[in-house]
Motif scaffolding. Structure first.
Motif, short mmCIF file in Angstrom:
data_model
loop_
_atom_site.label_atom_id
_atom_site.label_comp_id
_atom_site.label_asym_id
_atom_site.label_seq_id
_atom_site.Cartn_x
_atom_site.Cartn_y
_atom_site.Cartn_z
N ILE A 1 -9.75 1.12 -0.10
CA ILE A 1 -8.89 0.34 1.05
C ILE A 1 -9.67 0.17 2.22
CG2 ILE A 1 -6.93 0.75 2.83
CD1 ILE A 1 -5.51 1.93 0.62
N ASN B 1 -3.09 0.50 7.05
CA ASN B 1 -3.10 0.74 5.57
C ASN B 1 -3.29 2.06 5.04
OD1 ASN B 1 -2.71 -2.18 4.14
ND2 ASN B 1 -4.16 -2.94 5.76
N LEU C 1 -0.84 3.95 3.11
CA LEU C 1 -0.90 4.73 1.85
C LEU C 1 -0.52 6.30 1.81
CD1 LEU C 1 -3.03 4.75 -0.80
CD2 LEU C 1 -4.60 6.02 0.31
N VAL D 1 0.82 -1.33 0.04
CA VAL D 1 -0.14 -0.01 -0.14
C VAL D 1 0.95 1.20 -0.04
CG1 VAL D 1 -1.80 1.22 1.09
CG2 VAL D 1 -1.91 -1.28 1.12
#
Ligand SMILES: Cc1ncc(C[n+]2csc(CCOP(=O)(O)OP(=O)(O)O)c2C)c(N)n1
Ligand code: SF4
Lengths: 571, 281
Positions: A151, A165, A169, A130
């Motif tokens: 996501i 996550n 990102l 990610v």
């Protein structure tokens, strides 16, 4: 100067998140308004082996993988070694300097320590992919908020992983702003338009639902299992039933039983499963029972290369099974086509009371591609012909008609009782004196195909009006052939292509006219033996020039373009 | 309407096609008992579907005035399963030979039984391949000389009742073509049973394996006080080789697959294509 399109290839070890890193970026860009085409290939094992994901995004329609790649994201040394040769001039190499040591070349290098960032800065090694997604978004001008939603929905059921996550990102995104951008790749801004993005199997499932399919039986097999999984999830709320059968013979048997009882039904499999289903294809032919078989082709024979692509099952779809019986064979050319053509497959199967084999393949079933939003209200849905009260007074299930189509009663219908026979039979379905009715029944069954052929839509034609060279393809190669032909036309070559979707019965008039209008015919196919080329030879008495590829990967436009050029130059 | 239902007699279930079986073939009795069971239950013929495979015995649908499906060799149960799952209101019988159900189609019954789909599966066991004219079958006894076992069969015979019990069938019975009263009753009970009902019928092949005399000496009713909930006891009895017990071996109430498959969602809706496609926007 923003670019009309970018090609990105990500490579790494299977299970490392290469595919999902690419998927997030691809879907995010499609949802932002770009056109998208992807290809994925991965090892048959769950973990390990080499996987890669190929993305082409653009502000204009993209119909194939394109040639080479503008950007290579190498997760490991193997990815670098395997794909660096493909990097286009002035392309971009993104790599982790801790695992990859690139040599110098005519490309731009961005060393990004993904592993270190994920492990040390984020304390979340799994978020490496990610981080890559975020980095690509920043580098090529994608709004990271377009990825956030993806996501969030991916980790809906794992809230404990969501925050990490999202953090990965944005860490990747911020990192991209820290480096000095030396490449010209920056996506031209687009407007969010009403397009859809899905893969071939999604489109097949959606189309089947719209066509009225409410029974599915199947046995898991790559690359068709998604259809089983999707319908298992969707059917209950729609009153449908999904059955994971004990094998493919049972799956098609239940599908035929369900259809006999009045439900639109299908199964989805790949080559090995279709081999097992063959005997039932003949029963559907004899007892005139509609059913749809999806064959997401993969490289055979036997177990072959189970996660790789091949157009190797055309012969089986056209000729598989003992005896002589009519059938419908349809091959979609794009994700959009998967949606419309599966509806066509159901409509034709129901209308002509036959089996319809639907030939997708690994690349198409797993290809994510953008498509225009369908106007669902305008889509015609056909149902099988049913007997009138008058006909039920002395019901003949297999009545001989001009069209060959006989009205079909359904269990629980009074007056409609008959035995669906695997044996040759007369108009009532009686089997005592088969030779008496054999000729009339066989011709009746095949007459349905004459009618079907007359009702076919004309296949799409691309390229020059005054073409001297004609390209004829089938199935998932439609887009790549079209791009190659358009390139050739731009160069001044007189080339055109025609791409029939229904392969049996073949739109003979249109294809025949196309063949007679050109001097040379090229048939590109993803198989060794030229199954379609031979089918065309047999039908039209021609000797096409063949272009065959059988490494388990799709064509690139350049490969087809070079063949066209070779034919032009040799002429 | 009820009046009309009460009027159904055996002739309402008999088709006008004459059975093509050899004189004395056990399958005549199975056919007659099927007609009788349907009559006893007063089932509307159009609500009955008889699915068969391939074999002499599998010709049976043609001789019944119901819906029918003469499928492929061994594929009786898959087709019957599809029929039942899309229209649970139908009475579905799966009728075939021992070769059909226990050789070529042997992979299907374990699953049909485990799922507990409401199908009445009748195995016309003649311990021989009739239609192909006398080869050994999976239920042929050891030492049996047939055209394909000229030196005698050297394979252990399969035991249909034992297998059905092991597979988890929720109704398991055995009948005999010579005991038609009991057989008609077993078939009727099997039809009424919710879930997968298996009935083995010893149905001799007079042409290639005439076992009437032998069976007459071997058959024996299940004990009067037989507990049909005792699966282990039923399996022990089904393993006996010296006797052929007749009657209802085992019965159990378990939810039927076709009902469970419809129970995931209470509300069934029409497909909203636009809403579905919007997920991909
Ligand atoms: C795929 C296939 N293999 C073989 C056959 C030939 N065949 C027809 S019936 C049969 C066996 C018949 O035995 P059984 O099922 O016990 O029925 P019976 O005739 O004894 O009633 C065979 C081998 C066939 N029809 N299909
Ligand atoms: S061959 Fe045997 S099983 Fe077939 S009809 Fe004759 S007696 Fe019956």
């Amino acid at each position: 100067m923003p670019k009309e399109e970018i090609i990105i290839r990500l490579g790494g070890e299977g299970g490392e998140g290469v595919i999902s890193a690419g998927d997030f970026f691809a879907l995010g860009s499609a949802r932002t308004g770009y056109h998208l085409f992807t290809f994925r290939t991965y090892p048959a094992e769950i973990k390990g082996g080499h996987a890669w994901y190929h993305i082409r995004v653009g502000s204009k329609p993209v119909l194939s993988m394109g040639d080479g790649t503008d950007v290579l994201v190498a997760f490991n040394a193997e990815a670098y070694n395997n794909h660096i040769g493909l990097l286009n001039e002035n392309g971009v190499l993104i790599y982790d300097p801790d695992t990859v040591t690139p040599t110098n070349g005519n490309f731009i290098k961005y060393p990004i320590p993904f592993n270190k960032i994920a492990k040390e800065d984020l304390d979340f090694l799994r978020g490496k992919n990610v981080v890559v997604t975020g980095f690509l978004a920043g580098l090529f001008g994608l709004d990271p908020s377009s990825l956030e939603g993806l996501i969030k929905s991916r980790f809906r059921r794992r809230p404990e992983l969501l925050d990490q996550n999202l953090k990965s990102l944005y860490t990747g995104y911020e990192f991209s702003k820290k480096i000095e951008k030396a490449d010209p790749y920056y996506l031209k801004p687009t407007e969010r338009v009403g397009r859809l993005v899905m893969n071939g199997n999604d489109a097949i499932s959606a189309g089947a639902l719209l066509a009225g399919c409410r029974f599915f039986a199947g046995y898991p097999i790559t690359p068709a299992s998604d259809i089983l999984e999707t319908l298992a999830k969707e059917f209950p709320a729609l009153g449908g039933v999904c059955l994971q059968a004990e094998d493919e013979i049972s799956a098609i048997g239940s599908v035929i039983g369900a259809s006999y009882a009045g439900m639109k039904a299908m199964t989805a499999t790949s080559g090995p499963g279709v081999s097992l289903m063959t005997e039932f294809m003949g029963l559907s032919g004899m007892a005139e029972i509609p059913a749809v078989i999806i064959d997401a082709q993969r490289a055979g024979p036997a177990t072959g290369m189970p996660t790789k692509l091949e157009q190797g099952d055309l012969n089986h779809a056209l000729y598989g099974g003992h005896g002589d019986f009519p059938r419908i064979v349809i091959a979609p050319g794009s994700v959009e086509d998967c949606f419309y053509q599966i509806i066509n497959a159901f409509n034709m199967a129901e209308k002509y009371q036959t089996i319809a084999v639907f030939l997708s393949d690994q690349s198409l079933s797993q290809r994510t591609q953008t498509m225009n939003k369908p106007s669902t209200a305008e889509i015609a849905i056909a149902d099988r012909l049913r007997p009138t009260p008058e006909e039920l007074k002395d019901y003949q299930r297999f009545s001989i008609t001009d069209s060959g189509i006989s009205p079909m009663s359904l269990p629980s219908e009074e007056g409609g009782m008959y035995v669906a026979p695997g044996l040759e039979h007369d108009e009532y379905g009686h089997v005592e004196d088969p030779m008496k009715s054999r000729v009339a029944m066989t011709t009746k069954r095949f007459r349905k195909m004459e009618k079907a052929q007359k009702e076919l839509e004309a296949p799409p034609r691309y390229g020059a009006d005054d073409a001297e060279i004609g390209v004829i393809g089938w199935g998932s190669t439609e887009g790549v052939i079209r791009e190659a032909v358009e390139q050739a036309v731009e160069k001044g070559y007189k080339v055109a292509a025609i791409h029939p979707k229904v392969l049996c019965p073949l739109p003979e008039e249109e294809v025949g006219r196309f063949i007679s209008s050109v001097r040379r015919v090229i048939v590109p196919e993803l198989n060794y033996s030229g199954q379609f080329a031979k089918y065309l030879s047999a039908t039209f008495a021609i000797k096409p020039i063949r272009l065959n590829k059988y490494v388990g990967l799709p064509f690139t436009p350049g490969e087809i373009f070079r063949k066209i050029e070779e034919v032009v130059n040799n002429d | 309407m009820t009046e009309q239902l009460a009027q159904l007699t055996v002739k309402h279930y008999k088709s006008d096609q004459k059975p093509i079986w050899c004189p004395g073939c056990g399958d005549f009795a199975v056919l007659a008992c099927t007609h009788r069971a349907l009559t006893n239950l007063q089932l509307r013929p159009e609500n009955v579907v008889i699915v068969s495979g391939i074999g002499c015995s599998s010709r049976i649908p043609y001789f019944c005035k119901t819906y029918g499906f003469h499928t492929l060799h061994g594929r009786t149960l898959p087709v019957a399963t599809g029929v039942k799952l899309v229209n649970p209101d139908l009475t579905v019988l799966a009728m075939a030979g021992d070769g059909d159900l226990f050789s070529i189609g042997a992979g299907h019954m374990p699953h049909a039984a485990a799922r507990n789909v409401s199908i009445t599966c009748v195995c016309m066991n003649n311990q021989i391949y009739g239609l192909t004219k006398g080869q050994t079958s999976p239920t042929s006894v050891k030492g049996h000389t047939t055209k394909s076992t000229p030196y005698g069969s050297i394979s252990q015979p399969m035991k249909p009742v034992l297998l059905a019990l092991a597979y988890g069938a929720t109704f398991v019975a055995r009948g005999y073509s010579s005991k038609t009263h009991q057989l008609a009753d077993l078939i009727a009970q099997g039809i009424k049973h919710k879930g997968f009902a298996f009935i083995e019928v010893n149905s001799p092949c007079t042409e290639f394996n005439n076992t009437y005399d032998l069976l007459d000496t071997m058959v024996e009713e299940l004990p009067k006080d037989w507990d049909t909930r005792d699966r282990a006891g039923a399996m022990a009895l089904a393993s006996t080789e010296t006797k052929v017990h007749l009657g209802l071996f085992y019965k159990e109430e378990r939810p039927a697959y076709e009902e469970m498959a419809k129970a995931f969602e209470k509300n069934v809706n029409a497909f909203d294509a636009n809403a579905y496609l919007a997920r991909f926007a």
